[in-house]
Design an enzyme around this catalytic site. Sequence first.
Site, PDB file in Angstrom:
ATOM      1  N   HIS A 469       0.825  -1.208   0.000  1.00  0.00           N
ATOM      2  CA  HIS A 469       0.000   0.000   0.000  1.00  0.00           C
ATOM      3  C   HIS A 469       0.866   1.268   0.000  1.00  0.00           C
ATOM      4  CE1 HIS A 469      -3.208  -2.535   2.372  1.00  0.00           C
ATOM      5  NE2 HIS A 469      -3.193  -2.838   1.081  1.00  0.00           N
ATOM      6  N   PRO A 470       1.742   1.455  -0.974  1.00  0.00           N
ATOM      7  CA  PRO A 470       2.621   2.628  -0.947  1.00  0.00           C
ATOM      8  C   PRO A 470       1.875   3.913  -1.303  1.00  0.00           C
ATOM      9  CG  PRO A 470       2.947   1.415  -2.987  1.00  0.00           C
ATOM     10  CD  PRO A 470       1.998   0.599  -2.151  1.00  0.00           C
TER      11      PRO A 470
END
Length: 531
Positions: A469-470
């Site tokens: 989940h960058p």
Amino acid sequence: MSAWDYIVVGAGSAGCAVAGRLSEDGRSHVLVLEAGGSDRRLAIAMPAASFLLALGNPRYDWTYKAEPDPTRRGRRDLMPRGKVLGGTSAINGMSYVRGQPADYDEWAAEGCRGWDFASVLPYFKRAEDNENGADAYHGTGGPLAVSNRRTLHPLSEAYLQSCVAIGMSRMADVNTPPQAGVGYVPVTQRRGRRWSAARAYLRPAAGRRNLRVLTRAHVRRVLFDGRRATGVEYDRRGRTERAEALRGVILSAGTFASPQLLMLSGVGPAAHVSEHGVPVVHDLPGVGENLQDHPGLAQTCWANVTTYNMLTGPIRALALGAQWLLLGSGPGSTPHSQVTAFTRHDGGTGRSDIQYLFSPAGFDLTEDGPVLFDRPAVTGLLNVLRPFSRGRVRLKSADPSAQPAIQPNLFADERDLDLLLAGARLQRRIFETAPLSRFIAGHCSPGPDVQTDDEWRAYLLESAMSAYHPAGTCKMGRGADAVVDDRLRVRGLANLCVADASIMPAIVSGNLHATCVMIGEKAADLVRESG
């Protein structure tokens, strides 16, 4: 050189929404440039197949590899990002989770006007076609299908009941505030088939004469006249071509590629850009900074009943494939996670800071992609929702085809390690609580020998990983480290915007896809209003 009103770089969750909305007036000419190929593949349409055949597969995935992380004894993470129409929404777990209202209210409090929850909720609702109907928090008739799961494994209900047994509330809808408790994960599907952003926004627009979507078009750089973006240069079919943008260039290439593309275009920390031989157009030190991800862990236990990872072999695969194809149901219709839970690390009643995702399948998430176990097992994923640590993205080379240098620094702030440790202990308690405990045959990873805080810390430093989940590398805001303003315009430049997960000042408390679609919806309005 072709000329367009708008050029959208990247056909991911936000880019598809931007392009779909900007082109719906029939007058604005929109060009979408996507480096990947078509999304019309079984490995994408069939949810169960995506986990095994798309993640880590260079045909569909950029397969970014992070740099060795000094905060985790040099561990390297696979950082999957979709390389296909639909972007990561074409290869993700399809979880539709918006985060907490306070996430967006905090954005607004930091100077991002118009991004509080009350202001963004209409965009979530406008995007949505929820099979459960419209209400104060949900919409119908939008492009993005949001559905209940077609098939559930009995162990998913057991996990949910065990969460309730230790004190969590059962949630009918995980996206109705407050975000606390346990419930089934809504998914971006329709009739058991993946409903990516491309399926939602681009396919219905395929007949529009004012919209053109080019695949296998890898953008090399943004073109400038002084400090005004005038177009882009891209490679396609062995040729380098240019396209002119009369009204705006919108970068929606994602948390890694958007800052990389800015730096390749001469926009970013001047010393770093110059170091790679790129002429500086605009010194903007925040580009590539503020990288955030949810520190995560996969905990697995052996099971005494059949789990999805055992449904292998050609005969079973054929039967399950036929069930999915004809009925849109069965294990083939389900992504890896079926239940999600939100809680506080200390068991209190305040704002949730830990998320759990339960999968009735045993697997390991390696540096090269997921690997199924060869005996019945279940997996509980967990992640820290609002991490304190920050990483960065930098250039490795001035070659546009080279991957950027991604440094997660996942435990740069030790508080994140403490939070993950508390969350992992609680998940073990869930596994050891009835009714789920009746189906658990033993702890796999971590094993039963991991008990003390020191043993947990040592295990986490070896095994903790990115939750995929960058966000945050082109931060929205007003400070010196901000890259875009609250209208998503790159600060100090004209005709250039960013619209994707990279603009998040702080990562939201959950999976990112729903928020990225909302960003794309809102970005289209902001771009139109800017003229």
